[in-house]
Design a protein around this motif. Sequence first.
Motif: not given
Length: 397
Positions: A130-137, A367-368, A390-397
Amino acid sequence: MNEQRTIGVGLISVGWMGKLHARAYSSVPYVYPELGIKPRLIVAADTEQSRVDYAVQTLGFERGTLDYHEVLADPEVDVVSICAPNFLHAEMAIAAAEAGKHFWIEKPAGRSLAETQSIQDAVVRNGVETSVGFNYRHAPAIERARQLVREGRLGDITNVRASFLAGYAADPRAALSWRFNRELAGSGVLADLFSHAADLCSHVVGSIQSISASTNVMIPSRPKLSMGQGTHFDLIEGGEMGEVENEDYAAALVRFSPEGLAQRAIGTIEASRVAVGPQCGYRLEIYGTEGSVKWDFERMNELEVVLGRGNEEQGFTTVIGSPKHGEYSRFQPGPGNAMGFDDLKIIEAKKFLLAVSGGEKTNSTIADAVAAAALVEAAEISAATGDWQQMARAAHS
């Protein structure tokens, strides 16, 4: 990769983003010839015949259809781009996974955390990429900022400021499109813009551990718009009014993971779709004990940098994007020749197709999207209760 590999592409929804996906696929062989990947535009689906015709006659798809299921059933299609409105994402993504199709989906992948997790479950069951459109990265300046953070050049991170301020809904005459309907869109500016800013914080600095948020609806009613007739950019004089069901503005304090250079840092994230002035005012500022960086998408090819505390020259230096930064050299031969938004989608297409081909996996994934949805849900709960979440699932670094 030395051998030429053809990858069959299907497209669902031929709007602005669908057209951009198609152009990005077509550009990959020219921008990244060494990969040996040749996308083949097989079939495009849309509910509007004129858009289907455009996909075939202009974008270069071999055929078109009014039924997206035909895209997923086509044995020549290897990957699918899902660019439909939010309320269709989960249905289409799960169907794509069940059909064994790798997919590139725009965010938010789902209207809620539960819906996004259901997509991830289907992906895991069927083993698709999969790929998700977080293109600003993919902006070279952001890649450089991330490198400076990860190399410790900024020292320990003390505070982070991220904001995404846009004015597409600043006029009360802006049409009440599906984006303002909770059933169709889910949350408002939290999923639309805030999630982008939060993703950059996570990607560049480190995972977000907890959040305290507040939201507001600044323009509570708007003129109604028939489904499929125009967009939220359209201005309507008079007419029947309807309720805006999700937030126009959101602000939050965040704390980062206790591991890493940002363990004591505090961040602020702000997003608005009703700001007068900014059009795509997407900003990230990172401050550390040894240096700082600032970036604004409206000046995408520049990064403001200060390194060291004892320099004779105090203040920020504006660094112009160059072939030394990220994938800039793929698009421009030297500094000052600006890249644009569309180029970021080409980079995104390349990373997706490379992962599908068994190569390096540096693409953002479902996952992101789950991490972003978890943060949005936590922000909504915090805004309703006034409590830190609190975050149950931490954002991926």
